[in-house]
Design an enzyme around this catalytic site. Structure first.
Site, mmCIF file in Angstrom:
data_model
loop_
_atom_site.group_PDB
_atom_site.id
_atom_site.type_symbol
_atom_site.label_atom_id
_atom_site.label_comp_id
_atom_site.label_asym_id
_atom_site.label_seq_id
_atom_site.Cartn_x
_atom_site.Cartn_y
_atom_site.Cartn_z
ATOM 1 N N ASP A 167 42.817 53.163 51.407
ATOM 2 C CA ASP A 167 41.965 52.138 50.795
ATOM 3 C C ASP A 167 42.156 50.834 51.570
ATOM 4 O O ASP A 167 43.213 50.602 52.152
ATOM 5 C CB ASP A 167 42.388 51.875 49.345
ATOM 6 N N GLN A 198 34.870 47.096 54.486
ATOM 7 C CA GLN A 198 34.343 46.217 53.427
ATOM 8 C C GLN A 198 33.184 45.396 53.985
ATOM 9 O O GLN A 198 33.354 44.595 54.904
ATOM 10 C CB GLN A 198 35.455 45.283 52.934
ATOM 11 N N ARG A 219 34.781 55.218 54.578
ATOM 12 C CA ARG A 219 34.129 54.856 53.300
ATOM 13 C C ARG A 219 33.649 53.415 53.423
ATOM 14 O O ARG A 219 34.407 52.541 53.846
ATOM 15 C CB ARG A 219 35.129 54.957 52.147
ATOM 16 N N LYS A 222 31.500 47.354 49.211
ATOM 17 C CA LYS A 222 31.141 45.937 49.340
ATOM 18 C C LYS A 222 32.388 45.080 49.531
ATOM 19 O O LYS A 222 32.371 44.101 50.253
ATOM 20 C CB LYS A 222 30.375 45.486 48.100
ATOM 21 N N GLY A 223 33.494 45.430 48.856
ATOM 22 C CA GLY A 223 34.726 44.627 48.923
ATOM 23 C C GLY A 223 35.034 44.047 47.559
ATOM 24 O O GLY A 223 34.150 43.490 46.912
ATOM 25 N N ALA A 224 36.301 44.192 47.127
ATOM 26 C CA ALA A 224 36.649 43.884 45.735
ATOM 27 C C ALA A 224 37.624 42.724 45.579
ATOM 28 O O ALA A 224 38.026 42.424 44.466
ATOM 29 C CB ALA A 224 37.241 45.135 45.083
ATOM 30 N N THR A 266 29.299 52.921 46.122
ATOM 31 C CA THR A 266 28.654 51.828 45.392
ATOM 32 C C THR A 266 28.038 52.362 44.098
ATOM 33 O O THR A 266 27.727 53.555 44.006
ATOM 34 C CB THR A 266 27.550 51.174 46.257
HETATM 35 P P1 FDA Z 1 27.939 45.461 42.480
HETATM 36 O O1 FDA Z 1 29.205 45.166 41.733
HETATM 37 O O2 FDA Z 1 27.495 44.521 43.558
HETATM 38 O O3 FDA Z 1 26.791 45.621 41.422
HETATM 39 C C1 FDA Z 1 25.437 45.742 41.820
HETATM 40 C C2 FDA Z 1 24.654 46.508 40.782
HETATM 41 O O4 FDA Z 1 25.198 47.824 40.614
HETATM 42 C C3 FDA Z 1 24.690 45.909 39.408
HETATM 43 O O5 FDA Z 1 23.789 44.841 39.314
HETATM 44 C C4 FDA Z 1 24.304 47.098 38.566
HETATM 45 O O6 FDA Z 1 22.938 47.359 38.676
HETATM 46 C C5 FDA Z 1 25.039 48.217 39.255
HETATM 47 N N1 FDA Z 1 26.365 48.375 38.634
HETATM 48 C C6 FDA Z 1 27.551 47.983 39.123
HETATM 49 N N2 FDA Z 1 28.540 48.295 38.279
HETATM 50 C C7 FDA Z 1 27.957 48.879 37.217
HETATM 51 C C8 FDA Z 1 28.437 49.419 35.994
HETATM 52 N N3 FDA Z 1 29.715 49.363 35.653
HETATM 53 N N4 FDA Z 1 27.551 49.951 35.143
HETATM 54 C C9 FDA Z 1 26.240 49.968 35.436
HETATM 55 N N5 FDA Z 1 25.730 49.466 36.567
HETATM 56 C C10 FDA Z 1 26.569 48.932 37.441
HETATM 57 N N6 FDA Z 1 36.866 47.929 47.328
HETATM 58 C C11 FDA Z 1 37.762 47.542 48.260
HETATM 59 O O7 FDA Z 1 37.864 46.346 48.554
HETATM 60 N N7 FDA Z 1 38.553 48.459 48.897
HETATM 61 C C12 FDA Z 1 38.448 49.801 48.637
HETATM 62 O O8 FDA Z 1 39.171 50.612 49.247
HETATM 63 C C13 FDA Z 1 37.498 50.221 47.653
HETATM 64 N N8 FDA Z 1 37.333 51.536 47.347
HETATM 65 C C14 FDA Z 1 36.297 51.921 46.517
HETATM 66 C C15 FDA Z 1 36.023 53.274 46.317
HETATM 67 C C16 FDA Z 1 34.912 53.653 45.573
HETATM 68 C C17 FDA Z 1 34.610 55.115 45.373
HETATM 69 C C18 FDA Z 1 34.049 52.665 44.998
HETATM 70 C C19 FDA Z 1 32.815 53.034 44.219
HETATM 71 C C20 FDA Z 1 34.355 51.332 45.157
HETATM 72 C C21 FDA Z 1 35.468 50.943 45.893
HETATM 73 N N9 FDA Z 1 35.775 49.595 46.069
HETATM 74 C C22 FDA Z 1 36.715 49.239 47.009
HETATM 75 C C23 FDA Z 1 35.119 48.566 45.206
HETATM 76 C C24 FDA Z 1 33.919 47.924 45.886
HETATM 77 O O9 FDA Z 1 34.342 47.109 46.939
HETATM 78 C C25 FDA Z 1 33.117 47.066 44.886
HETATM 79 O O10 FDA Z 1 33.939 46.025 44.417
HETATM 80 C C26 FDA Z 1 32.597 47.838 43.689
HETATM 81 O O11 FDA Z 1 32.126 49.103 44.038
HETATM 82 C C27 FDA Z 1 31.450 47.045 43.023
HETATM 83 O O12 FDA Z 1 30.363 46.925 43.900
HETATM 84 P P2 FDA Z 1 29.038 47.832 43.762
HETATM 85 O O13 FDA Z 1 28.597 48.170 45.135
HETATM 86 O O14 FDA Z 1 29.329 49.001 42.897
HETATM 87 O O15 FDA Z 1 27.947 46.946 43.085
#
Ligand code: FDA
Length: 347
Positions: A167, A198, A219, A222-224, A266
């Site tokens: 990760d 990320q 993988r 977006k980045g957390a 995502t």
């Molecule tokens: P984002 O949070 O930008 O949301 C966009 C849209 O997605 C929302 O407006 C909504 O429509 C939908 N959505 C999002 N969450 C929802 C929910 N709970 N319910 C319903 N709809 C929702 N990060 C990191 O820094 N290092 C890592 O190694 C990883 N590893 C990782 C593995 C996997 C399998 C995933 C899915 C994610 C990660 N992440 C990560 C986290 C990642 O960086 C990010 O913070 C989250 O996935 C949130 O971004 P999203 O792309 O999901 O959408």
């Protein structure tokens, strides 16, 4: 982790802190309407706070909310969840929770737990690989400690034909993470190790170039983490645009012919649809990449994608060290925060 209800005495002791946390959360929710970034920053700061961790994990009902995103405390619970997901046509990435350890003993204990996890994946036959964090394996204590621990995991995983994904954590660890990855993958020939890119980091465009060159197992997320504007996009729109750009590069003919396998991680439909469109336009088969989502998030969407023939993998965390992971999930979704706050009141 303490899942037992707190006693009257301990609750009295926690009350001022709990009220502080509650006020912060409620104020945050109100301000969310005006400034989403502000709330995200607050929660990400709390995810690193020791007092907030003690307060939240010591309060029984917090687990009720957190358990929506976490498979359980034990390896057996994690394997049981993996089996259920596999039965629905979903593959799994298992994550033994833990990060930023400060003692070598903790890092080695985490390594042993993950070795046990690899054994259980092999014995149970579930379709799963393992995700690890280098800060859990001791990288903040000594780079070599994390390297040795990861080497032990890769060796065991390879003997079972399994993979291990590193990760990606905060930006200060990115160089070290890639350094350790390269040493093990190229220096020592482990072809069962993968990494994460990320999209919010400016540097990722450059990193994707060399990852394509070497045909890596990547993988894309977006980045957390909470990052300054000097290293990462501050606006969601910029991160989203970067995500799509990088996904297209990692799915390109050149990348696939070099052996790149992309996991698009995502929950964002706009990202998922953009990748589907690109793949259709360029006649990229569904099994040439996969979608990844987190356990407990958008369950119907997970199953829907699988039923449409896409390869879908669910990231399933388990273990007792759930606090920072949970806070990052709250930071991503205010609705989850509201659920959390109402549970505090119901308790
Ligand atoms: P984002 O949070 O930008 O949301 C966009 C849209 O997605 C929302 O407006 C909504 O429509 C939908 N959505 C999002 N969450 C929802 C929910 N709970 N319910 C319903 N709809 C929702 N990060 C990191 O820094 N290092 C890592 O190694 C990883 N590893 C990782 C593995 C996997 C399998 C995933 C899915 C994610 C990660 N992440 C990560 C986290 C990642 O960086 C990010 O913070 C989250 O996935 C949130 O971004 P999203 O792309 O999901 O959408």
């Amino acid at each position: 982790m303490n899942k037992t209800p707190v006693t009257a005495t301990s609750r009295t002791r926690q009350t001022p802190g709990l009220f502080f946390l509650l006020s912060a959360a409620i104020t945050g929710y109100v301000f969310y309407r005006y400034s989403e970034g502000w709330l995200r920053s607050l929660l990400l700061s709390l995810s690193r706070s020791i007092w907030a961790r003690r307060m939240v994990t010591g309060f029984g009902p917090a687990w009720r909310v957190a358990s929506r995103f976490i498979a359980g405390e034990s390896v057996e619970e994690a394997i049981a969840v993996a089996r259920q997901l596999n039965a629905k046509g979903l593959k799994v990435a298992l994550d033994y929770l833990g990060e930023s350890v400060t003692q070598a003993e903790e890092a080695n204990a985490a390594r042993d737990q993950i070795l046990l996890l690899l054994d259980r994946i092999h014995e149970s036959g579930v379709d799963a690989y393992v995700s690890v964090k280098l800060s859990q394996l001791g990288v903040k204590i000594a780079e070599n400690l994390a390297l040795e621990n990861l080497r032990a995991l890769l060796t065991r995983a390879r003997s079972y034909g399994l993979r291990v994904r590193i990760d990606m954590e905060e930006s200060a660890l990115v160089d070290t993470t890639f350094d350790i990855y390269r040493r093990l993958r190229h220096g020592e020939g482990f072809d069962n190790v993968g990494v994460v890119i990320q999209a919010y980091l400016y540097r990722s465009e450059e990193d994707v170039r060399w990852l394509i060159e070497e045909g890596a197992w990547v993988r894309l997320v977006k980045g957390a983490y909470k990052e300054p504007p000097t290293v990462a996009y501050a606006r969601k729109a910029d991160t989203d645009a970067a995500f799509i750009r990088l996904a297209e590069q990692l799915l390109s003919e050149q990348a696939r012919s070099r052996g790149v396998h992309l996991a698009v991680a995502t929950h964002d439909d706009a990202m998922i649809r953009a990748v589907q469109r690109y793949a259709e336009t360029h006649h990229i088969p569904q099994d040439a990449y996969e979608f990844q989502l987190l356990y407990g998030i958008r369950r119907e969407r997970q199953e829907q994608l699988a039923s449409q023939g896409y390869c879908v993998r669910i990231y399933v965390p388990y273990g007792t060290a759930w606090y920072p992971y949970f806070m990052r999930r709250l930071a991503e979704r205010p609705a989850n925060l509201w659920f959390f706050v109402t549970n505090f009141f119901r308790a």
